[in-house]
Design a protein around this motif. Structure first.
Motif, short mmCIF file in Angstrom:
data_model
loop_
_atom_site.label_atom_id
_atom_site.label_comp_id
_atom_site.label_asym_id
_atom_site.label_seq_id
_atom_site.Cartn_x
_atom_site.Cartn_y
_atom_site.Cartn_z
N MET A 287 24.28 8.31 0.34
CA MET A 287 23.03 8.09 -0.40
C MET A 287 23.31 7.27 -1.66
O MET A 287 22.62 6.30 -1.94
N THR A 288 24.36 7.70 -2.41
CA THR A 288 24.66 6.99 -3.65
C THR A 288 25.07 5.55 -3.37
O THR A 288 24.65 4.63 -4.08
N GLU A 289 25.90 5.37 -2.30
CA GLU A 289 26.35 4.01 -1.99
C GLU A 289 25.18 3.13 -1.64
O GLU A 289 25.09 1.98 -2.07
N PHE A 290 24.25 3.73 -0.86
CA PHE A 290 23.08 2.96 -0.45
C PHE A 290 22.26 2.52 -1.68
O PHE A 290 21.88 1.37 -1.81
N LEU A 291 22.08 3.48 -2.60
CA LEU A 291 21.30 3.18 -3.80
C LEU A 291 21.98 2.09 -4.61
O LEU A 291 21.34 1.18 -5.12
N GLU A 292 23.32 2.22 -4.72
CA GLU A 292 24.05 1.23 -5.52
C GLU A 292 23.97 -0.15 -4.89
O GLU A 292 23.93 -1.16 -5.57
N LYS A 293 23.96 -0.16 -3.54
CA LYS A 293 23.91 -1.45 -2.86
C LYS A 293 22.59 -2.16 -3.16
O LYS A 293 22.54 -3.37 -3.33
N VAL A 294 21.50 -1.36 -3.19
CA VAL A 294 20.20 -1.96 -3.47
C VAL A 294 20.06 -2.27 -4.96
O VAL A 294 19.18 -3.03 -5.35
N GLY A 295 20.91 -1.67 -5.78
CA GLY A 295 20.83 -1.93 -7.21
C GLY A 295 19.92 -0.96 -7.92
O GLY A 295 19.31 -1.29 -8.93
N LEU A 296 19.77 0.26 -7.38
CA LEU A 296 18.91 1.26 -8.00
C LEU A 296 19.78 2.39 -8.55
O LEU A 296 20.77 2.76 -7.92
N THR A 297 19.38 2.93 -9.71
CA THR A 297 20.03 4.15 -10.15
C THR A 297 19.23 5.33 -9.60
O THR A 297 18.12 5.16 -9.09
N SER A 298 19.84 6.50 -9.72
CA SER A 298 19.19 7.70 -9.21
C SER A 298 17.84 7.93 -9.90
O SER A 298 16.86 8.34 -9.27
N GLN A 299 17.81 7.63 -11.20
CA GLN A 299 16.57 7.86 -11.94
C GLN A 299 15.47 6.90 -11.51
O GLN A 299 14.30 7.29 -11.42
N MET A 300 15.85 5.65 -11.23
CA MET A 300 14.86 4.69 -10.77
C MET A 300 14.28 5.13 -9.44
O MET A 300 13.07 5.03 -9.20
N PHE A 301 15.16 5.64 -8.57
CA PHE A 301 14.75 6.10 -7.25
C PHE A 301 13.70 7.20 -7.37
O PHE A 301 12.64 7.15 -6.76
N THR A 302 14.00 8.22 -8.22
CA THR A 302 13.03 9.32 -8.36
C THR A 302 11.74 8.84 -8.99
O THR A 302 10.67 9.32 -8.63
#
Lengths: 221, 73
Positions: free
Chosen positions: A1-16
């Motif tokens: 999940m984290t790798e996927f988010l990092e690949k798209v350029g999103l932080t966890s906070q942006m995602f939520t």
């Protein structure tokens, strides 16, 4: 999940925060799709909570201003409330991509900037011109630097208050969890339920008061 | 190293004294007012929370400094 988010350029906070935005939009669309004169079910709940909120801010801002600028204030309140409470979900700290958006300074600074620009914009609009800036030179001209500083500190303190509260509370909860994993964190979580509501309330209330102060007295509107 | 840890502890510890005393005084007076005049309790509660927010931000500044120093350890 984290790798996927990092690949798209999103932080966890942006995602939520994106998830919260989508959920709130969907809820609003569902609640407003078929508005009935005699509300029932979901529309009833939404209407009641919004009415309570409106009644409260009407007392703070006055009838005219509240009718005009309630949407902005209510958006602040609802968004911050949801953002704070998403950090309370089970395993929010362990599942990546489930952190409270308000626990990063970027999110709160953005909201405080919106509140600040709204304050100045509404002030100029309601004064019908640059008469708004007259309050920087009152009561004495030589107090000018102090009055400007007072205005500039407003967004900074809004930012740091919300960020410090949410981030500090999460850090303390983590520290408790590391000391005694069972039982002790529950106390902090219970406190967090209360604090999240109060912080959302305080941010919206301060934004409302700043906007009210920027406008002329009610009789002159 | 040791001094930074001490500084972090002092930052939050000292920053909590003032707001602690101030919030206690504010809450005491507000409760007194509510007991005397229960009909204005709602207004008093709102203003009390607002005053708390201003005082609390002082403690929050100390907390943030403590975190900044803690990150340096």
């Amino acid at each position: 999940m984290t790798e996927f988010l990092e690949k798209v350029g999103l932080t966890s906070q942006m995602f939520t925060s994106i998830i919260i935005t989508i959920v709130l939009c969907v809820l609003a669309i569902i609640a407003g799709k078929r508005i009935q004169t005699i509300p029932s079910g979901f529309q009833n709940i939404v209407e009641m909570s919004i009415e309570k909120l409106y009644g409260f801010f009407e007392g703070v801002m006055g009838k005219y201003l509240c009718k005009k600028y309630f949407p902005l204030i209510a958006t602040f309140f609802i968004y911050i409330l949801f953002s704070n409470y998403i950090g309370l979900l089970p395993a929010a700290g362990h599942v990546p991509g489930l952190a409270a958006p308000t626990s990063t300074v970027n999110c709160t600074a953005a909201m405080a900037l919106v509140a600040f620009i709204a304050m100045i914009g509404i002030g100029i609009y309601e004064h019908h011109g640059l008469g708004y800036f007259k309050h920087w030179f009152e009561p004495f001209v030589f107090l000018f630097p102090l009055m400007v500083l007072e205005d500039l500190v407003k967004p900074v303190s809004l930012t740091l208050r919300l960020y410090g509260n949410v981030f500090g509370e999460e850090t303390v909860a983590t520290a408790f969890f590391n000391m005694v994993p069972i039982g002790l964190p529950v106390i902090m979580q219970l406190l967090a339920v209360l604090m999240s509501l109060i912080q959302a309330f305080v941010f919206a209330l301060l934004a409302a008061i700043y906007i009210t102060e920027a406008c002329p007295e009610e009789e002159h509107l | 190293m040791g001094l930074v840890a001490l500084g972090a502890a002092l930052a939050i510890g000292l920053a909590c004294i003032g707001p602690g005393v101030g919030q206690g005084l504010a809450a005491a007076k507000a409760l007194e007012g509510m007991a005397r005049q229960p009909e204005v309790a709602g207004m008093l509660r709102t203003n009390m929370i607002l005053a708390f927010a201003f005082m609390e931000s002082l403690a929050i500044y100390g907390l943030l400094l403590a975190f900044l120093l803690y990150a340096k350890l």
